[in-house]
Design a protein around this motif. Structure first.
Motif, PDB file in Angstrom:
ATOM      1  N   UNK A  37      10.569  -5.049 -14.080  1.00 52.51           N
ATOM      2  CA  UNK A  37       9.789  -4.126 -13.254  1.00 52.51           C
ATOM      3  C   UNK A  37       9.742  -4.603 -11.810  1.00 52.51           C
ATOM      4  N   UNK A  38       9.362  -3.693 -10.939  1.00 49.06           N
ATOM      5  CA  UNK A  38       9.126  -4.051  -9.546  1.00 49.06           C
ATOM      6  C   UNK A  38       7.780  -4.755  -9.434  1.00 49.06           C
ATOM      7  N   UNK A  39       7.606  -5.464  -8.333  1.00 46.34           N
ATOM      8  CA  UNK A  39       6.313  -6.092  -8.062  1.00 46.34           C
ATOM      9  C   UNK A  39       5.310  -4.987  -7.708  1.00 46.34           C
ATOM     10  N   UNK A  40       4.016  -5.249  -7.840  1.00 44.32           N
ATOM     11  CA  UNK A  40       3.006  -4.238  -7.477  1.00 44.32           C
ATOM     12  C   UNK A  40       3.151  -3.750  -6.033  1.00 44.32           C
ATOM     13  N   UNK A  41       3.533  -4.648  -5.108  1.00 47.02           N
ATOM     14  CA  UNK A  41       3.718  -4.254  -3.707  1.00 47.02           C
ATOM     15  C   UNK A  41       4.891  -3.267  -3.573  1.00 47.02           C
ATOM     16  N   UNK A  89       7.434   2.069  -2.889  1.00 47.11           N
ATOM     17  CA  UNK A  89       8.396   3.060  -3.372  1.00 47.11           C
ATOM     18  C   UNK A  89       7.701   4.302  -3.943  1.00 47.11           C
ATOM     19  N   UNK A  90       6.559   4.087  -4.571  1.00 42.75           N
ATOM     20  CA  UNK A  90       5.852   5.195  -5.207  1.00 42.75           C
ATOM     21  C   UNK A  90       6.192   5.333  -6.685  1.00 42.75           C
ATOM     22  N   UNK A  91       6.971   4.427  -7.226  1.00 44.08           N
ATOM     23  CA  UNK A  91       7.350   4.441  -8.638  1.00 44.08           C
ATOM     24  C   UNK A  91       7.875   3.060  -9.007  1.00 44.08           C
ATOM     25  N   UNK A  92       8.059   2.834 -10.301  1.00 48.66           N
ATOM     26  CA  UNK A  92       8.530   1.535 -10.775  1.00 48.66           C
ATOM     27  C   UNK A  92       9.879   1.680 -11.470  1.00 48.66           C
ATOM     28  N   UNK A  93      10.937   1.615 -10.697  1.00 50.33           N
ATOM     29  CA  UNK A  93      12.295   1.587 -11.247  1.00 50.33           C
ATOM     30  C   UNK A  93      13.055   0.506 -10.498  1.00 50.33           C
ATOM     31  N   UNK A  94      13.126  -0.663 -11.110  1.00 47.02           N
ATOM     32  CA  UNK A  94      13.818  -1.786 -10.491  1.00 47.02           C
ATOM     33  C   UNK A  94      15.275  -1.423 -10.267  1.00 47.02           C
TER      34      UNK A  94
END
Length: 157
Positions: free
Chosen positions: A124-128, A133-138
């Motif tokens: 996953x991406x980091x919380x920052x 980005x506005x979403x979590x797609x590494x």
């Protein structure tokens, strides 16, 4: 006698497999795109719309991401990646034809590398980053780098 014939068959299959060479990466370089705040649907999930060209190329971005996540080689050594078996199946089918379909081999090889990115297997991406980005797609922001990953069958005897 049977054992020797199987050994010869295995040797012949391995020799033929060695005649296939597939190149995967950012084969056509182009500028990376700066993300806009608007989102779009991209391969089953969100991505940011691409804006102006940045000063970086997709090849440079892919090299950085590959150094961090081993994107181009890791999927090939993952025993749970079923796409590798599909590539081998396409190569075996191709071996039995007088002239094969390069596109089928290239597409299955491409799916082997792109699939783990789409499935989120790298984490996953980091919380920052999620907030930015506005979403979590590494490994997917605008989709420019992902779309630039191509496969090409270079050698087949």
């Amino acid at each position: 006698m049977f054992h020797a014939e199987m050994l010869n068959l295995k040797r012949e299959i391995m020799r033929r497999m060695g005649s296939y060479e597939i190149e995967i990466g950012a084969l056509t370089d182009r500028p990376e795109r700066i993300a806009k705040k608007e989102q779009k649907r991209f391969h089953g999930g969100p991505a940011n719309r691409a804006g102006k060209n940045s000063n970086t190329t997709v090849r440079a971005v892919l090299q950085r991401m590959d150094a961090a996540f081993n994107l181009l080689l890791a999927p090939w050594s993952n025993p749970s990646n079923k796409d590798v078996a599909l590539v081998l199946k396409e190569i075996l089918v191709d071996m039995n034809k007088s002239h094969g379909d390069n596109k089928r081999i290239e597409n299955t090889a491409l799916a082997t590398v792109r699939g783990p990115i789409l499935r989120g297997e790298y984490g996953s991406n980091s919380p920052e980053t999620i907030k930015q980005k506005g979403f979590d797609r590494l490994l997917i922001n605008t989709g420019t780098m992902f779309s630039s990953i191509e496969a090409r069958l270079k050698k087949r005897v």
